[in-house]
Design a protein around this motif. Structure first.
Motif, PDB file in Angstrom:
ATOM      1  N   LEU A  40      48.416 -15.174 -81.331  1.00 19.97           N
ATOM      2  CA  LEU A  40      48.148 -16.608 -81.473  1.00 19.97           C
ATOM      3  C   LEU A  40      47.778 -17.213 -80.122  1.00 19.97           C
ATOM      4  N   ILE A  41      48.530 -16.847 -79.089  1.00 24.30           N
ATOM      5  CA  ILE A  41      48.252 -17.350 -77.739  1.00 24.30           C
ATOM      6  C   ILE A  41      46.867 -16.926 -77.285  1.00 24.30           C
ATOM      7  N   ILE A  42      46.550 -15.636 -77.476  1.00 27.33           N
ATOM      8  CA  ILE A  42      45.237 -15.128 -77.048  1.00 27.33           C
ATOM      9  C   ILE A  42      44.111 -15.858 -77.780  1.00 27.33           C
ATOM     10  N   ALA A  43      44.239 -15.993 -79.092  1.00 27.08           N
ATOM     11  CA  ALA A  43      43.170 -16.614 -79.893  1.00 27.08           C
ATOM     12  C   ALA A  43      42.977 -18.082 -79.534  1.00 27.08           C
ATOM     13  N   ARG A  44      44.062 -18.828 -79.412  1.00 29.07           N
ATOM     14  CA  ARG A  44      43.951 -20.269 -79.153  1.00 29.07           C
ATOM     15  C   ARG A  44      43.621 -20.549 -77.686  1.00 29.07           C
ATOM     16  N   GLN A  45      44.131 -19.732 -76.787  1.00 31.36           N
ATOM     17  CA  GLN A  45      43.901 -19.962 -75.365  1.00 31.36           C
ATOM     18  C   GLN A  45      42.497 -19.549 -74.944  1.00 31.36           C
ATOM     19  N   LEU A  46      42.022 -18.447 -75.507  1.00 30.40           N
ATOM     20  CA  LEU A  46      40.738 -17.900 -75.074  1.00 30.40           C
ATOM     21  C   LEU A  46      39.568 -18.338 -75.947  1.00 30.40           C
ATOM     22  N   GLY A  47      39.818 -18.727 -77.197  1.00 27.89           N
ATOM     23  CA  GLY A  47      38.730 -19.053 -78.104  1.00 27.89           C
ATOM     24  C   GLY A  47      38.192 -17.810 -78.793  1.00 27.89           C
ATOM     25  N   ALA A  48      37.323 -17.998 -79.760  1.00 22.66           N
ATOM     26  CA  ALA A  48      36.871 -16.888 -80.604  1.00 22.66           C
ATOM     27  C   ALA A  48      36.105 -15.830 -79.813  1.00 22.66           C
ATOM     28  N   GLU A  49      35.174 -16.251 -78.944  1.00 24.83           N
ATOM     29  CA  GLU A  49      34.349 -15.267 -78.240  1.00 24.83           C
ATOM     30  C   GLU A  49      35.176 -14.444 -77.248  1.00 24.83           C
ATOM     31  N   GLN A  50      35.908 -15.118 -76.362  1.00 23.28           N
ATOM     32  CA  GLN A  50      36.692 -14.403 -75.356  1.00 23.28           C
ATOM     33  C   GLN A  50      37.817 -13.577 -75.981  1.00 23.28           C
ATOM     34  N   SER A  51      38.465 -14.118 -77.026  1.00 33.82           N
ATOM     35  CA  SER A  51      39.510 -13.333 -77.697  1.00 33.82           C
ATOM     36  C   SER A  51      38.905 -12.119 -78.391  1.00 33.82           C
ATOM     37  N   GLN A 166      58.274  -0.333 -77.304  1.00 29.43           N
ATOM     38  CA  GLN A 166      57.021  -0.033 -77.989  1.00 29.43           C
ATOM     39  C   GLN A 166      56.126  -1.253 -78.145  1.00 29.43           C
ATOM     40  N   ASN A 167      56.693  -2.394 -78.528  1.00 31.07           N
ATOM     41  CA  ASN A 167      55.784  -3.518 -78.831  1.00 31.07           C
ATOM     42  C   ASN A 167      56.378  -4.910 -78.668  1.00 31.07           C
ATOM     43  N   ILE A 168      57.329  -5.075 -77.742  1.00 36.58           N
ATOM     44  CA  ILE A 168      57.828  -6.424 -77.490  1.00 36.58           C
ATOM     45  C   ILE A 168      57.671  -6.808 -76.023  1.00 36.58           C
ATOM     46  N   ALA A 169      58.196  -5.971 -75.124  1.00 39.41           N
ATOM     47  CA  ALA A 169      58.310  -6.350 -73.713  1.00 39.41           C
ATOM     48  C   ALA A 169      56.967  -6.706 -73.083  1.00 39.41           C
ATOM     49  N   HIS A 170      55.950  -5.847 -73.259  1.00 38.93           N
ATOM     50  CA  HIS A 170      54.668  -6.137 -72.610  1.00 38.93           C
ATOM     51  C   HIS A 170      53.958  -7.336 -73.232  1.00 38.93           C
ATOM     52  N   PHE A 171      54.189  -7.580 -74.530  1.00 38.16           N
ATOM     53  CA  PHE A 171      53.617  -8.776 -75.150  1.00 38.16           C
ATOM     54  C   PHE A 171      54.259 -10.045 -74.592  1.00 38.16           C
ATOM     55  N   ILE A 172      55.570 -10.006 -74.375  1.00 42.59           N
ATOM     56  CA  ILE A 172      56.264 -11.165 -73.812  1.00 42.59           C
ATOM     57  C   ILE A 172      55.736 -11.472 -72.410  1.00 42.59           C
ATOM     58  N   LEU A 173      55.665 -10.428 -71.577  1.00 43.04           N
ATOM     59  CA  LEU A 173      55.225 -10.632 -70.193  1.00 43.04           C
ATOM     60  C   LEU A 173      53.782 -11.129 -70.131  1.00 43.04           C
ATOM     61  N   CYS A 174      52.907 -10.476 -70.880  1.00 43.99           N
ATOM     62  CA  CYS A 174      51.491 -10.858 -70.846  1.00 43.99           C
ATOM     63  C   CYS A 174      51.281 -12.239 -71.467  1.00 43.99           C
ATOM     64  N   GLY A 175      51.947 -12.496 -72.604  1.00 40.63           N
ATOM     65  CA  GLY A 175      51.810 -13.801 -73.252  1.00 40.63           C
ATOM     66  C   GLY A 175      52.296 -14.929 -72.367  1.00 40.63           C
ATOM     67  N   ALA A 176      53.407 -14.684 -71.663  1.00 42.63           N
ATOM     68  CA  ALA A 176      53.944 -15.698 -70.754  1.00 42.63           C
ATOM     69  C   ALA A 176      52.968 -15.964 -69.609  1.00 42.63           C
ATOM     70  N   ALA A 177      52.381 -14.913 -69.063  1.00 42.01           N
ATOM     71  CA  ALA A 177      51.434 -15.070 -67.958  1.00 42.01           C
ATOM     72  C   ALA A 177      50.193 -15.841 -68.402  1.00 42.01           C
ATOM     73  N   VAL A 178      49.666 -15.497 -69.578  1.00 40.54           N
ATOM     74  CA  VAL A 178      48.476 -16.168 -70.096  1.00 40.54           C
ATOM     75  C   VAL A 178      48.743 -17.654 -70.340  1.00 40.54           C
TER      76      VAL A 178
END
Length: 432
Positions: A40-51, A166-178
């Motif tokens: 959700l963060i990637i899509a809304r923050q970056l927009g359709a093209e960049q995401s 497997q699929n929480i820690a890196h999403f939290i860190l990257c999502g927070a940074a973005v």
């Protein structure tokens, strides 16, 4: 009805499965929520093209990391589960897998970095994706490590570590940074994803090793390779079924269509998070039962887990089928165009859930070669049909081909479970 439930739960293995599946489901729910929030963060923050650029590149590194793992994911799970009381064996299995996989991952990362301009211009016809490919290339190494380490944790029943690894820690860190740094480009988001995976892979590797001593016998490396070879094909083809479509879409369609498909795919995968949670519990059990020659234990655990899956997943499937525009609209109004794509992909994941843990049933009971055949059929089916259907029908065609072969893969696995182990997981109502 209540008496039947009490009878089933009087079995200690069923109680253990239910309790641990509930714990795993709670943690997996957190993981699914974090993955959803990250997308959700990637899509809304970056927009359709960049995401679209970001999701395309992330799908590519997922595929490359699956190849780099050399099939050791399921081999670690199987042999570590069978040697759970030998710290030295657990340590040796994980180190053996990493020692052989990491050089391949490093080569892939360097190759992707160097070839990024050529791929952007000649394969994807998207000049803007060059920097994103370069910045996300180190993620191949991080993904390789976290997947192998997570399997070791899972085999040791350390679910609280396995799922975040497997699929929480890196999403939290990257999502927070973005979010905090107000990132608006796919290339910067890709850089933060690589950095996040570098941090999490290092931490969880240290965590996995710190409590293991050197007592016990080391496993036979020839046995590990014998198991890994068919598992390698299984993992590559299984990942192709899940992640090849966004990459292929990137070759034929614009970045926005890749974004619509990728978001729909990630929402649909929420249907399967219950299956993933149950797999965390039952896969080591299947391996342990097989090591003891307890076929009845395998059958009872498999059928009991399918009942849990059907009861848990049905409400989620119905909600996604009935309200696809609402779910896609959360990512932005333009994403509502992918509502039909979401419905199609959800149907494929629904079949994945109701068939149960058939893939792990075959692999943990020594029938990796049957599962290899199944994934070869489905994997090549996706790789051949998705380009054709994408050219004719666009993203909807890609979704239809992907959903069909996900369903076919699981139904073929059901057939081989019946042939090799003597029971049908689709008949989950039979007496256990």
């Amino acid at each position: 009805m209540l008496s039947k439930v009490k009878t089933v739960l009087s079995d200690s293995e069923h109680r253990h499965t239910l309790i641990n599946a509930t714990i795993a489901l709670a943690i997996r729910l957190l993981g699914a929520g974090m993955a959803f929030l990250f997308n959700l963060i990637i899509a809304r923050q970056l927009g359709a093209e960049q995401s679209g650029y970001f999701f395309l590149c992330f799908a590519l590194v997922m595929l490359l990391s699956a190849v780099a793992n050399l099939g050791f994911e399921n081999t670690i799970l199987r042999f570590s589960s069978a040697n759970i009381h030998s710290d030295n064996a657990l340590r040796a299995i994980l180190k053996f897998a990493l020692r052989n996989s990491l050089p391949i991952a490093i080569i892939f990362a360097i190759a992707l970095y160097v070839l990024a301009p050529w791929l952007a211009e000649n394969i994807f016809n998207m000049q803007g994706v060059t920097e994103t490919l370069r910045f996300i290339s180190p993620a191949i190494i991080g993904l390789t490590i976290v997947m192998l380490v997570a399997m070791s944790f899972q085999a040791r029943h350390k679910l609280v570590a396995s799922i975040p690894c497997q699929n929480i820690a890196h999403f939290i860190l990257c999502g927070a940074a973005v979010t905090i740094l107000s990132v608006e480009s796919a290339s910067t988001a890709a850089l933060y994803m690589s950095l996040s995976l570098g941090v999490t892979s290092s931490f969880f590797y240290w965590l996995s090793m710190k409590d293991l001593n050197k007592d016990g016998e080391k496993p036979n490396s020839k046995e590990l390779w014998y198991s890994a070879r068919p598992n390698w094909v299984i993992i590559i083809m299984s990942q192709s079924v899940q992640w090849a479509a966004p990459v292929i879409l990137g070759m034929y369609l614009v970045a926005e269509q890749v974004a619509f498909f990728s978001v729909a795919q990630r929402i649909a995968l929420l249907t399967a998070f219950i299956l993933m949670a149950v797999n965390l519990v039952v896969a080591p059990k299947f391996s342990a039962f097989h090591a003891k020659g307890d076929d009845e234990g395998i059958r009872k655990t498999a059928l009991f887990s399918v009942r849990l899956l059907v009861l848990s997943a049905l409400p989620i499937v119905l909600f996604m089928l009935l309200f696809p525009e609402f779910l896609m609209g959360l990512f932005g109004d333009e994403f509502k165009q992918g509502a039909i794509i979401l419905q199609i992909l959800v149907l494929g994941q629904a079949v994945n859930v109701i068939t149960g843990s058939v893939g792990f049933l075959l692999m943990m009971s020594g029938h990796e070669r049957d599962m290899r055949l199944v994934t070869l059929i489905s994997g090549f089916g996706v790789l051949i049909s998705v380009p054709i259907f994408t050219k004719i029908f666009g993203a909807i065609g890609a979704a239809s081909a992907t959903a069909f072969f996900i369903s076919l893969q699981n139904l073929l696995a059901v057939y081989f479970v019946k042939k090799r182990l003597g029971f049908n997981t689709l008949r989950f109502w039979q007496k256990i």
